[in-house]
Scaffold this active site. Structure first.
Site, PDB file in Angstrom:
ATOM      1  N   ASP A 144      -9.473  28.223 -39.578  1.00  0.00           N
ATOM      2  CA  ASP A 144      -8.366  28.709 -40.383  1.00  0.00           C
ATOM      3  C   ASP A 144      -7.019  28.600 -39.683  1.00  0.00           C
ATOM      4  O   ASP A 144      -6.059  28.084 -40.255  1.00  0.00           O
ATOM      5  CB  ASP A 144      -8.625  30.166 -40.778  1.00  0.00           C
ATOM      6  CG  ASP A 144      -7.493  30.739 -41.606  1.00  0.00           C
ATOM      7  OD1 ASP A 144      -7.514  30.547 -42.834  1.00  0.00           O
ATOM      8  OD2 ASP A 144      -6.571  31.350 -41.035  1.00  0.00           O
ATOM      9  N   ALA A 172      -6.368  30.220 -45.325  1.00  0.00           N
ATOM     10  CA  ALA A 172      -6.857  28.875 -45.621  1.00  0.00           C
ATOM     11  C   ALA A 172      -8.320  28.914 -46.051  1.00  0.00           C
ATOM     12  O   ALA A 172      -8.727  28.256 -47.016  1.00  0.00           O
ATOM     13  CB  ALA A 172      -6.679  27.966 -44.402  1.00  0.00           C
ATOM     14  N   ASP A 173      -9.121  29.688 -45.328  1.00  0.00           N
ATOM     15  CA  ASP A 173     -10.529  29.851 -45.700  1.00  0.00           C
ATOM     16  C   ASP A 173     -10.661  30.499 -47.074  1.00  0.00           C
ATOM     17  O   ASP A 173     -11.476  30.069 -47.907  1.00  0.00           O
ATOM     18  CB  ASP A 173     -11.244  30.723 -44.669  1.00  0.00           C
ATOM     19  CG  ASP A 173     -11.658  29.952 -43.436  1.00  0.00           C
ATOM     20  OD1 ASP A 173     -12.136  28.825 -43.573  1.00  0.00           O
ATOM     21  OD2 ASP A 173     -11.505  30.484 -42.328  1.00  0.00           O
ATOM     22  N   MET A 174      -9.894  31.551 -47.302  1.00  0.00           N
ATOM     23  CA  MET A 174      -9.998  32.269 -48.571  1.00  0.00           C
ATOM     24  C   MET A 174      -9.613  31.381 -49.747  1.00  0.00           C
ATOM     25  O   MET A 174     -10.294  31.355 -50.783  1.00  0.00           O
ATOM     26  CB  MET A 174      -9.108  33.506 -48.537  1.00  0.00           C
ATOM     27  CG  MET A 174      -9.497  34.534 -47.495  1.00  0.00           C
ATOM     28  SD  MET A 174     -11.094  35.303 -47.848  1.00  0.00           S
ATOM     29  CE  MET A 174     -10.656  36.317 -49.260  1.00  0.00           C
ATOM     30  N   GLY A 177     -12.303  28.820 -50.432  1.00  0.00           N
ATOM     31  CA  GLY A 177     -13.417  29.428 -51.148  1.00  0.00           C
ATOM     32  C   GLY A 177     -13.103  29.649 -52.615  1.00  0.00           C
ATOM     33  O   GLY A 177     -13.932  29.382 -53.492  1.00  0.00           O
TER      34      GLY A 177
END
Length: 415
Positions: A144, A172-174, A177
């Site tokens: 991230d 970024a990860d969220m 997803g």
């Protein structure tokens, strides 16, 4: 109230955050999610502190708990033929498969595109990578903070251009997803029409760039490169954090009419040519900030927020996380859920951002939001149940891939 995705089976091979977040969102909407972990478990099970002590002396990671509710867990060593066959059985019956392995990881495990099509031509595969599945830097691993920097987000965050700052959550990860779950739902809708599955691909890079919003077109259309400038908006003024007696408040003056109301409420000259329009106020942002903070200097946050509300000027306070979770408005939106964890007992978790309502012919609403949430699973907690369920089902033979275009080219990859 099991949710609109009740009846769908999701097999989650992903780990860390982006993929697990996507799978959890599908589980929140009612899908059955089986999380397949290596015998050592998802990496995030070891990310901490903080950890929670379990009754058996082990510890559970609060990080893992953030993105793995509403899932079952089974451990498989996919290098063993017996365990690989269990995964094959799950894939045959799955509607969705999620993965975020390094490039070529699925093929190295024996589950490349051709194999997936042989097992299940209706499968929707979500593949999340760090920088995209192709292109000159596709092989880079996705983390991230690195993605926040590479995708420009850190250059827009912080007090000034010389002090880039990461956002305090793994955004970024969220976003990857969330985009992945959104793409899966679109692919399932198309499968309803065509009968065929397909690959959905997204990445940390793509998700951050797609979230640049006005900062993106500020460059691509306007030719301006945005930079960090603290807690004030680059194109709207006044819009940001302002100091007052004993604290600060946030103000969002989104148009000139709001500015006029603000001036009237606090005895500010509204005819100053430097501040007449938003364009003027942006050009003279420092003088606007100095003017307002001078007026606010004798007012505490509570009194100031009340006066701003009375004037019809959007405003708010900056809350700490404990204040957010104790706020009645947060609780009213079902943003806190209680679950009974297998090893540590009762837990309170942040909830889903979505609520669902059925509307009858008279216009009355009945909430149908899923309420029966499963706790984040202990590693391998559902292994026996999942294996027994598979063994009770008819044996499915591999089906020939009559139409392999959907999942066969190029090979699915992840980060």
């Amino acid at each position: 109230m099991n949710g609109p995705l009740d009846g769908l089976l999701v097999v989650d091979l992903s780990r860390a955050l982006a993929g697990p977040q996507a799978a959890m969102m599908l589980g929140d909407l009612g899908a059955r999610v089986i999380k397949v972990e290596s015998p050592s478990g998802d990496d995030s099970r070891s990310w901490g502190p903080p950890f929670v002590d379990a009754d058996d002396g082990s510890t559970e990671s609060t990080y893992f708990m953030s993105c793995n509710r509403n899932k079952e867990s089974i451990t498989l060593d996919l290098k063993r033929a017996e365990d690989a066959q269990v995964l094959a059985g799950l894939i045959q019956r799955a509607d969705v498969l999620l993965e975020n392995f390094k490039p070529g990881g699925m093929r190295r495990l024996g589950f490349g595109g051709e194999r997936l099509m042989e097992l299940n031509a209706r499968l929707v595969l979500l593949s999340i990578s760090g920088f995209g599945h192709d292109g000159p830097e596709a092989d880079r691993a996705g983390y991230d903070q690195i993605a926040q920097g590479e995708a420009g987000l850190m250059s827009l965050t912080g007090p000034d251009a010389d002090h880039p700052q990461r956002i305090g959550v793994p955004i970024a990860d969220m976003l990857a997803g969330m985009n992945g779950a959104f793409g899966v739902l679109a692919a399932l809708r198309e499968r309803d029409r065509t009968g065929r599955g397909q690959i959905v691909r997204t990445s940390l890079l793509a998700s951050v760039v797609a979230a640049h919003a006005f900062q993106g077109t500020r460059w691509t259309v306007g030719g301006e490169v945005g930079s960090a400038q603290g807690n004030h908006h680059p194109t709207i003024a006044p819009y940001g954090l302002f100091r007052c007696a004993g604290g600060s408040v946030q103000i969002a003056c989104g148009n000139d009419a709001m500015w006029q109301r603000l001036c009237e409420a606090f005895g500010i000259r509204a005819d100053d040519p430097r501040h007449a329009t938003n364009r003027d106020r942006v050009a003279h942002r420092d003088s606007v900030t100095e003017l307002l903070e001078g007026v606010f200097a004798e007012l505490g946050p509570d009194e100031l927020l009340l006066r701003l509300s009375d004037a019809g000027v959007p405003a708010g306070r900056v809350r700490s996380l404990d204040e957010v979770y104790e706020w009645e408005q947060t609780r009213s939106q079902r943003l806190l859920i209680d679950v009974e964890h297998q090893s540590v007992g009762k837990l309170t978790l942040p909830g889903s951002a979505l609520r669902m309502f059925a509307v009858d012919a008279a216009g009355s609403e009945t909430e149908t939001t899923r309420l029966d949430h499963r706790p984040p699973p202990v590693l391998g907690a559902d292994a026996d149940t999942v294996r027994e369920w598979l063994e009770s089902l008819p044996v499915l033979k591999d089906k020939p891939a009559a139409d392999s275009a959907a999942l066969n080219s190029p090979t699915p990859q992840g980060a």
